[in-house]
Scaffold this active site. Sequence first.
Site, PDB file in Angstrom:
ATOM      1  N   THR A  87       2.841  13.868  -3.496  1.00  0.00           N
ATOM      2  CA  THR A  87       3.333  12.805  -3.955  1.00  0.00           C
ATOM      3  C   THR A  87       3.818  11.889  -2.758  1.00  0.00           C
ATOM      4  O   THR A  87       4.682  12.409  -1.870  1.00  0.00           O
ATOM      5  CB  THR A  87       4.475  12.726  -5.105  1.00  0.00           C
ATOM      6  OG1 THR A  87       4.964  11.584  -5.264  1.00  0.00           O
ATOM      7  CG2 THR A  87       5.467  13.837  -4.791  1.00  0.00           C
ATOM      8  N   GLU A  89       9.589  -0.893  -5.780  1.00  0.00           N
ATOM      9  CA  GLU A  89       8.869  -1.530  -6.806  1.00  0.00           C
ATOM     10  C   GLU A  89       9.316  -1.046  -8.009  1.00  0.00           C
ATOM     11  O   GLU A  89       9.468  -1.691  -9.011  1.00  0.00           O
ATOM     12  CB  GLU A  89       7.561  -1.072  -6.978  1.00  0.00           C
ATOM     13  CG  GLU A  89       7.021   0.351  -7.159  1.00  0.00           C
ATOM     14  CD  GLU A  89       5.598   0.559  -7.102  1.00  0.00           C
ATOM     15  OE1 GLU A  89       4.884  -0.246  -7.408  1.00  0.00           O
ATOM     16  OE2 GLU A  89       5.137   1.736  -6.888  1.00  0.00           O
ATOM     17  N   GLY A 146      -1.773   9.980  -8.868  1.00  0.00           N
ATOM     18  CA  GLY A 146      -2.280   8.845  -7.679  1.00  0.00           C
ATOM     19  C   GLY A 146      -2.894   9.781  -6.351  1.00  0.00           C
ATOM     20  O   GLY A 146      -2.279  10.766  -6.015  1.00  0.00           O
ATOM     21  N   MET A 174       5.966   0.891  -2.378  1.00  0.00           N
ATOM     22  CA  MET A 174       6.084   1.976  -3.689  1.00  0.00           C
ATOM     23  C   MET A 174       7.226   2.855  -3.941  1.00  0.00           C
ATOM     24  O   MET A 174       7.923   3.063  -3.025  1.00  0.00           O
ATOM     25  CB  MET A 174       4.541   2.611  -3.722  1.00  0.00           C
ATOM     26  CG  MET A 174       3.356   1.925  -3.934  1.00  0.00           C
ATOM     27  SD  MET A 174       1.778   2.960  -3.838  1.00  0.00           S
ATOM     28  CE  MET A 174       0.913   1.692  -4.761  1.00  0.00           C
ATOM     29  N   ASP A 224       5.590   9.811  -3.140  1.00  0.00           N
ATOM     30  CA  ASP A 224       7.136   9.499  -3.447  1.00  0.00           C
ATOM     31  C   ASP A 224       8.121  10.268  -2.902  1.00  0.00           C
ATOM     32  O   ASP A 224       9.556  10.162  -3.014  1.00  0.00           O
ATOM     33  CB  ASP A 224       7.259   9.200  -4.852  1.00  0.00           C
ATOM     34  CG  ASP A 224       6.598   8.115  -5.301  1.00  0.00           C
ATOM     35  OD1 ASP A 224       6.371   6.717  -4.804  1.00  0.00           O
ATOM     36  OD2 ASP A 224       6.185   7.796  -6.627  1.00  0.00           O
ATOM     37  N   HIS A 246      -1.298  -0.467  -2.650  1.00  0.00           N
ATOM     38  CA  HIS A 246      -1.909   0.880  -2.389  1.00  0.00           C
ATOM     39  C   HIS A 246      -2.545   0.926  -1.053  1.00  0.00           C
ATOM     40  O   HIS A 246      -3.045   1.972  -0.573  1.00  0.00           O
ATOM     41  CB  HIS A 246      -3.115   0.920  -3.165  1.00  0.00           C
ATOM     42  CG  HIS A 246      -2.807   0.767  -4.696  1.00  0.00           C
ATOM     43  ND1 HIS A 246      -2.365  -0.144  -5.706  1.00  0.00           N
ATOM     44  CD2 HIS A 246      -2.861   1.927  -5.571  1.00  0.00           C
ATOM     45  CE1 HIS A 246      -2.230   0.264  -6.887  1.00  0.00           C
ATOM     46  NE2 HIS A 246      -2.542   1.509  -6.688  1.00  0.00           N
ATOM     47  N   ARG A 266      10.019 -15.084   2.695  1.00  0.00           N
ATOM     48  CA  ARG A 266       8.591 -14.786   2.627  1.00  0.00           C
ATOM     49  C   ARG A 266       8.563 -13.413   1.828  1.00  0.00           C
ATOM     50  O   ARG A 266       9.229 -12.215   2.465  1.00  0.00           O
ATOM     51  CB  ARG A 266       7.841 -14.923   3.835  1.00  0.00           C
ATOM     52  CG  ARG A 266       7.663 -16.491   4.139  1.00  0.00           C
ATOM     53  CD  ARG A 266       6.960 -17.427   2.786  1.00  0.00           C
ATOM     54  NE  ARG A 266       7.062 -18.705   3.485  1.00  0.00           N
ATOM     55  CZ  ARG A 266       6.023 -19.421   4.256  1.00  0.00           C
ATOM     56  NH1 ARG A 266       5.032 -18.503   4.718  1.00  0.00           N
ATOM     57  NH2 ARG A 266       6.139 -20.608   4.193  1.00  0.00           N
ATOM     58  N   ARG A 286      -1.224   4.223   0.224  1.00  0.00           N
ATOM     59  CA  ARG A 286      -2.081   5.482  -0.310  1.00  0.00           C
ATOM     60  C   ARG A 286      -3.281   6.005   0.437  1.00  0.00           C
ATOM     61  O   ARG A 286      -3.717   6.987   0.541  1.00  0.00           O
ATOM     62  CB  ARG A 286      -2.423   5.253  -1.602  1.00  0.00           C
ATOM     63  CG  ARG A 286      -1.392   5.224  -2.741  1.00  0.00           C
ATOM     64  CD  ARG A 286      -1.872   5.391  -3.949  1.00  0.00           C
ATOM     65  NE  ARG A 286      -0.747   5.333  -4.950  1.00  0.00           N
ATOM     66  CZ  ARG A 286       0.053   6.293  -5.249  1.00  0.00           C
ATOM     67  NH1 ARG A 286      -0.387   7.463  -4.729  1.00  0.00           N
ATOM     68  NH2 ARG A 286       0.735   6.207  -6.356  1.00  0.00           N
TER      69      ARG A 286
END
Length: 340
Positions: free
Chosen positions: A126, A222, A10, A170, A128, A270, A264, A273
């Site tokens: 990354t 996610e 990614g 993410m 993450d 993305h 909500r 990113r």
Amino acid sequence: MKIGILTGGGDCPGLNPAIRGAYLRAADFKDEVIGILNGWKGLLEKETISLSLKDIDEITSHGGTILGTTRVNPAKHKENGLKICYENFKALNLDAIIAMGGEDTLGIANKLFSEFNLPIVGVPKTMDNDLSCTDYTFGFDTSVTVAIDALDRLRDTGRSHRRIMVLEVMGRHAGWVALFTAIGAGADWVLIPEIEPDLDKMCKHLIKAKERKGYALVVVSEGIKIKVDKEERLDEFGHMILQKRGVGKIIADEIEKKTGIETRLSVIGHIQRGGPPTLFDRILGLRVGVAAVEFVHQGKFGTMAALVGNKIIPVPLIEASGKLKLVDEYWYNLANILFK
């Protein structure tokens, strides 16, 4: 020397600064720098460009990667894919490769080094922040900064309408983005892949928060472990494709059902990113790019340029890519101290 650079997996902010740092350090050694396009796919198909100073002059502030990227796994994409990569490395007359990526990209880099002795150095990338042996990876700081901005905005509408607002961010295996977003923006609860969701406990807490201040904020990663109705497809690295899991909606629906409070959901996906990298990610990207070229000239192949403390040091690729860095007890306990 003739050095190839590729970016895999990614995209994330910080890749272009890393490319720039590598190019500028290589220029000191009079190296030729070849951009391998679209990750490992570019090495499989010998898709390359010759980089010049003009190409990298103004890319520090740009998100994404000028070299393009894919999630292609050469070991699965083509028969004898790893061998083809090695043969193409030789055919391109390269002396070394700098591979910029996360666990999957660097896992392939480690295989090429261990099985074919290909001279390769890794650069950790990354959003993450789940690579082992490095304190932080570039892309993470920017993604959390974007997510915090989103949650701050959701707070305004939640407060105005007396709602519970859920933000899905993410995070496949590791919950660093969700956790830091929740801590940094003052959320009331966070759900991460490392911890089994306790929805009843969460909802009781959200009711108390709503009674006290009129709204509540929840951050959901996610990749949390929760049953979904949709069939989960896998990519070439064996990871489930998270795009359509819809865990945020599942959680928001459960909250509204259990609390009776209007809830909500927002999914920023993305957006995390893209955009200009933060100062931290710009500096880190430049530093690891510079260090990777230095490791090439020092013959420190099979290593990754890691941030440890305030120093960039070489660590073995097999250790960096062999085990994910997950949220540990200290960080999760810290978040729970802040949920009142």
